[in-house]
Design a protein around this motif. Structure first.
Motif, short mmCIF file in Angstrom:
data_model
loop_
_atom_site.label_atom_id
_atom_site.label_comp_id
_atom_site.label_asym_id
_atom_site.label_seq_id
_atom_site.Cartn_x
_atom_site.Cartn_y
_atom_site.Cartn_z
N HIS A 191 30.37 25.61 47.40
CA HIS A 191 29.50 24.99 48.32
C HIS A 191 28.06 25.80 48.42
N PRO A 192 27.04 25.00 48.60
CA PRO A 192 25.89 25.67 48.45
C PRO A 192 25.52 26.57 49.47
N SER A 193 26.11 26.83 50.65
CA SER A 193 25.94 27.86 51.52
C SER A 193 26.36 29.09 51.03
N VAL A 194 27.31 29.18 50.02
CA VAL A 194 27.81 30.38 49.86
C VAL A 194 26.95 30.98 48.66
N ASP A 195 26.58 32.30 48.88
CA ASP A 195 25.70 32.85 47.77
C ASP A 195 26.46 33.63 46.95
N CYS A 196 26.30 33.22 45.59
CA CYS A 196 26.97 33.72 44.46
C CYS A 196 26.63 33.49 43.22
N THR A 197 27.03 34.00 42.09
CA THR A 197 26.74 33.81 40.71
C THR A 197 28.15 33.52 40.08
N ILE A 198 28.15 32.21 39.38
CA ILE A 198 29.33 31.95 38.58
C ILE A 198 29.09 32.20 37.18
N LEU A 199 30.00 33.08 36.64
CA LEU A 199 29.96 33.52 35.26
C LEU A 199 31.11 32.51 34.36
N SER A 200 30.73 31.81 33.50
CA SER A 200 31.58 31.04 32.65
C SER A 200 31.38 31.22 31.34
N PRO A 201 32.40 31.61 30.54
CA PRO A 201 32.55 31.38 29.02
C PRO A 201 32.38 29.84 28.61
N ILE A 202 31.69 29.44 27.61
CA ILE A 202 31.90 28.10 27.21
C ILE A 202 32.79 28.25 25.88
N CYS A 203 33.97 27.50 26.13
CA CYS A 203 34.95 27.58 24.82
C CYS A 203 35.36 29.01 24.46
N SER A 204 35.83 29.71 25.44
CA SER A 204 36.08 30.92 24.95
C SER A 204 37.64 31.01 23.91
N HIS A 205 37.46 31.96 23.10
CA HIS A 205 38.63 32.08 22.23
C HIS A 205 39.94 32.40 22.78
N ALA A 206 39.74 33.31 23.86
CA ALA A 206 40.81 33.91 24.77
C ALA A 206 41.16 32.97 25.86
N LEU A 207 42.40 32.39 25.91
CA LEU A 207 42.78 31.49 27.01
C LEU A 207 42.51 32.06 28.36
N THR A 208 42.71 33.27 28.65
CA THR A 208 42.76 33.92 30.01
C THR A 208 41.44 34.04 30.48
#
Ligand SMILES: NC(=O)c1ccc[n+]([C@@H]2O[C@H](COP(=O)([O-])OP(=O)(O)OC[C@H]3O[C@@H](n4cnc5c(N)ncnc54)[C@H](O)[C@@H]3O)[C@@H](O)[C@H]2O)c1
Ligand SMILES: Nc1ncnc2c1ncn2[C@@H]1O[C@H](COP(=O)(O)OP(=O)(O)OP(=O)(O)O)[C@@H](O)[C@H]1O
Length: 281
Positions: A191-208
């Protein structure tokens, strides 16, 4: 309010007609246009820096890319942005052409609601030197080219090591950007009223290795470990920079924000339902 700046999607005849109509309906306002639109209208051509300094409000005529472009043009200035959708998805440009003039009247009368959106400050460091410093509304993307090999992205939060993602890339997104590339990479909708940064790997080789939601005031650093050629840093889908092994990308919440004029009767979840086709209630 004295000066209204119009930023339009390039080569869009409807935008040119609407811009002329805005000026005609508001003869007491100074109405300025971005460079391409000013050229199309034969209006005075004004440098981006001056447009940013003079704007009391901005009308965006285009899609999400045009709104991002307008937010970048404004730099650190937080003035109300009225996003009118002439694009395809228009997730952020949620106001329809039919609503444009009544919404603009509301803004001129001071009767409007602004969604204050968080931005990220991003720095690219090479050998300890700052090569690039920028502000981001959607996302910072580190990504490999089509033929490049998988890369190692050593990642830390406030200096604490998280992991080294062996992945095609890494996305650092704002809540606004959570519905863009980050969503395609498996990230959460925030939700845009929550201030945070989302860190996401793209196609990570490790499933977890999944997306992590990080408090906005934390500093995230991603260092490219491998000497991989053909790796790029893309800011808000608008500017691209070639990366080298050892480059460090640092992000933290910017002190500046972006003000989107919103219809207070249309909830964020209504937009999700409409734009992402989740169906009626
Ligand atoms: N695989 C992907 O999903 C992918 C790949 C590259 C870039 N992108 C996104 O495109 C953004 C730039 O947008 P653009 O319009 O200039 O380029 P674009 O025209 O290539 O847009 C890609 C799509 O993302 C949508 N979009 C942009 N920002 C959004 C947001 N905050 N929420 C929901 N949808 C959004 C746009 O409407 C468009 O449909 C980048 O910031 C990045 O997030 C997405
Ligand atoms: N005035 C402008 N000057 C320079 N570039 C612009 C301008 N307006 C739009 N652009 C660029 O043109 C591209 C297309 O614009 P936009 O994304 O708004 O259209 P769209 O793809 O039809 O809409 P949506 O993103 O909502 O699907 C974007 O990359 C945007 O940054």
């Amino acid at each position: 309010m004295q000066t209204l700046v119009i930023v339009a999607k390039r080569d869009t005849p409807r935008a040119v007609v609407l811009a002329a109509e805005i000026q005609q309906r508001h003869p007491t306002l100074t109405v300025l246009a971005d460079r391409a639109l000013a050229h199309a209208l034969n209006w005075p051509r004004i440098e981006d820096r001056e447009l940013a300094a003079r704007a009391d409000a901005v009308v965006v005529l285009g899609g999400d890319g045009t709104l991002i472009y307008a937010a970048r043009l404004l730099g650190g200035r937080n003035v109300p942005i009225i996003g009118v959708n002439l694009g395809s998805l228009g997730f952020m440009t949620e106001i329809s052409v039919e609503e444009l003039f009544s919404r603009l009247d509301d803004v001129l009368a001071g009767n409007f609601h602004v969604d204050s959106r968080m931005k990220l400050s991003c720095r690219l460091l090479r050998g300890g030197k700052v090569l690039i410093e920028d502000e981001i509304l959607n996302d910072v993307v580190i990504n490999k080219g089509a033929l490049a090999r998988i890369a190692d992205h050593e990642t830390s939060i406030d200096g604490v090591p998280i992991t080294t993602y062996k992945a095609d890339g890494v996305i650092l997104a704002t809540p606004t950007g959570s519905t863009a590339y980050s969503l395609s990479a498996g990230g959460p909708i925030v939700h845009p009223s929550v201030d945070c940064t989302i860190l996401s790997p793209i196609c990570s080789h490790a499933l977890t290795q999944r997306s992590i939601v990080v408090p906005a005031d934390r500093t995230i650093r991603v260092t490219l470990k491998s000497e991989t050629a053909d790796t790029y840093l893309t800011l808000d889908g608008q500017t691209g920079h070639s990366l080298q092994g050892g480059d460090c990308i640092e992000v933290v919440r910017s002190p500046n924000r972006v003000g989107l004029v919103r219809n207070p009767h249309v909830a964020f979840f209504t937009i999700l339902r409409q734009k992402l086709h989740w169906g009626e209630r």
